[in-house]
Scaffold this motif. Structure first.
Motif, PDB file in Angstrom:
ATOM      1  N   SER A   1       0.857  -1.191   0.000  1.00 57.82           N
ATOM      2  CA  SER A   1       0.000   0.000   0.000  1.00 57.82           C
ATOM      3  C   SER A   1       0.887   1.232   0.000  1.00 57.82           C
ATOM      4  N   GLY A   2       0.458   2.276  -0.682  1.00 58.34           N
ATOM      5  CA  GLY A   2       1.219   3.531  -0.677  1.00 58.34           C
ATOM      6  C   GLY A   2       2.706   3.314  -0.823  1.00 58.34           C
ATOM      7  N   ALA A   3       3.437   3.557   0.246  1.00 58.71           N
ATOM      8  CA  ALA A   3       4.885   3.441   0.215  1.00 58.71           C
ATOM      9  C   ALA A   3       5.384   2.173   0.906  1.00 58.71           C
ATOM     10  N   VAL A   4       4.511   1.240   1.213  1.00 55.74           N
ATOM     11  CA  VAL A   4       4.911   0.011   1.908  1.00 55.74           C
ATOM     12  C   VAL A   4       5.177  -1.093   0.877  1.00 55.74           C
ATOM     13  N   TRP A   5       6.371  -1.661   0.962  1.00 61.92           N
ATOM     14  CA  TRP A   5       6.808  -2.702   0.030  1.00 61.92           C
ATOM     15  C   TRP A   5       7.185  -3.950   0.806  1.00 61.92           C
ATOM     16  N   LYS A   6       7.057  -5.096   0.163  1.00 60.09           N
ATOM     17  CA  LYS A   6       7.378  -6.377   0.791  1.00 60.09           C
ATOM     18  C   LYS A   6       8.304  -7.181  -0.111  1.00 60.09           C
ATOM     19  N   CYS A   7       9.290  -7.805   0.488  1.00 59.63           N
ATOM     20  CA  CYS A   7      10.192  -8.702  -0.227  1.00 59.63           C
ATOM     21  C   CYS A   7       9.477 -10.035  -0.402  1.00 59.63           C
ATOM     22  N   GLY A   8       9.284 -10.450  -1.637  1.00 58.93           N
ATOM     23  CA  GLY A   8       8.619 -11.716  -1.923  1.00 58.93           C
ATOM     24  C   GLY A   8       9.510 -12.919  -1.673  1.00 58.93           C
ATOM     25  N   LEU A   9      10.787 -12.691  -1.390  1.00 62.69           N
ATOM     26  CA  LEU A   9      11.711 -13.800  -1.142  1.00 62.69           C
ATOM     27  C   LEU A   9      11.784 -14.173   0.337  1.00 62.69           C
TER      28      LEU A   9
ATOM     29  N   ARG B   1       9.547   0.593   4.088  1.00 58.96           N
ATOM     30  CA  ARG B   1       8.772   1.823   3.939  1.00 58.96           C
ATOM     31  C   ARG B   1       9.030   2.529   2.614  1.00 58.96           C
ATOM     32  N   SER B   2       9.947   2.007   1.808  1.00 57.17           N
ATOM     33  CA  SER B   2      10.189   2.587   0.485  1.00 57.17           C
ATOM     34  C   SER B   2      10.738   1.521  -0.448  1.00 57.17           C
ATOM     35  N   GLU B   3      10.523   1.726  -1.742  1.00 58.87           N
ATOM     36  CA  GLU B   3      11.047   0.797  -2.733  1.00 58.87           C
ATOM     37  C   GLU B   3      12.574   0.832  -2.736  1.00 58.87           C
ATOM     38  N   ARG B   4      13.127   1.999  -2.495  1.00 62.02           N
ATOM     39  CA  ARG B   4      14.595   2.127  -2.455  1.00 62.02           C
ATOM     40  C   ARG B   4      15.199   1.236  -1.370  1.00 62.02           C
ATOM     41  N   HIS B   5      14.593   1.222  -0.195  1.00 64.48           N
ATOM     42  CA  HIS B   5      15.106   0.365   0.877  1.00 64.48           C
ATOM     43  C   HIS B   5      14.934  -1.114   0.532  1.00 64.48           C
ATOM     44  N   LEU B   6      13.850  -1.459  -0.141  1.00 69.73           N
ATOM     45  CA  LEU B   6      13.667  -2.834  -0.599  1.00 69.73           C
ATOM     46  C   LEU B   6      14.741  -3.199  -1.618  1.00 69.73           C
ATOM     47  N   ASP B   7      15.047  -2.278  -2.537  1.00 72.94           N
ATOM     48  CA  ASP B   7      16.106  -2.520  -3.523  1.00 72.94           C
ATOM     49  C   ASP B   7      17.446  -2.779  -2.834  1.00 72.94           C
ATOM     50  N   LEU B   8      17.766  -1.965  -1.830  1.00 70.40           N
ATOM     51  CA  LEU B   8      19.021  -2.153  -1.086  1.00 70.40           C
ATOM     52  C   LEU B   8      19.039  -3.510  -0.394  1.00 70.40           C
ATOM     53  N   HIS B   9      17.917  -3.883   0.208  1.00 64.14           N
ATOM     54  CA  HIS B   9      17.793  -5.188   0.861  1.00 64.14           C
ATOM     55  C   HIS B   9      18.019  -6.317  -0.141  1.00 64.14           C
ATOM     56  N   MET B  10      17.367  -6.215  -1.301  1.00 66.72           N
ATOM     57  CA  MET B  10      17.515  -7.250  -2.329  1.00 66.72           C
ATOM     58  C   MET B  10      18.975  -7.397  -2.739  1.00 66.72           C
TER      59      MET B  10
END
Length: 130
Positions: free
Chosen positions: A36-44, A50-59
């Motif tokens: 939702s909004g700015a909340v992203w989840k790692c499917g792995l 709280r942001s796609e950028r932080h998810l990208d860094l995590h990935m």
């Protein structure tokens, strides 16, 4: 459907930088889930961000092994040829700064890319048209 499949030629050539087998980030992009909004989840692993950028860094840090072995291409490197929406939006007045020499280099790169991706009658058709 890929350009090559659409023309009835099966998969892109393995040497093609646009082939899904060569895409370094395809698995990461496929595993992103916007909740939702700015909340992203790692499917792995299920971790939320709280942001796609932080998810990208995590990935990048935690799931580097999700990329196909031997993958070497990032489709973002080809945005000027593929006309990615984000690239077109940023282009703005930069188009006026294009020089004939810069365009010649990109045309040559585009021809090499098409040669490594397309084969048979499809490449001949593309080469003739462009």
């Amino acid at each position: 459907v890929t350009l090559s499949e659409e023309a009835g030629h099966g998969e892109l050539a393995p040497s093609c930088p646009l082939s899904p087998h060569n895409d370094v980030l395809a698995a990461h992009e496929a595993a992103k889930r916007r909740l939702s909004g700015a909340v992203w989840k790692c499917g792995l692993c299920g971790k939320q961000f709280r942001s796609e950028r932080h998810l990208d860094l995590h990935m990048h840090r935690k799931h580097a092994d999700a990329s196909p072995a031997g993958a070497t291409s990032c489709l973002a490197d080809e945005c000027d040829l593929l006309r990615c929406p984000s690239w077109v939006k940023r282009l703005g007045d930069a188009a006026a700064a294009c020089t004939e020499g810069a365009l010649a280099v990109r045309r040559e790169h585009c021809a090499a890319l098409m040669h490594s991706c397309a084969f048979g009658p499809l490449f001949a058709q593309l080469e003739h048209e462009y």
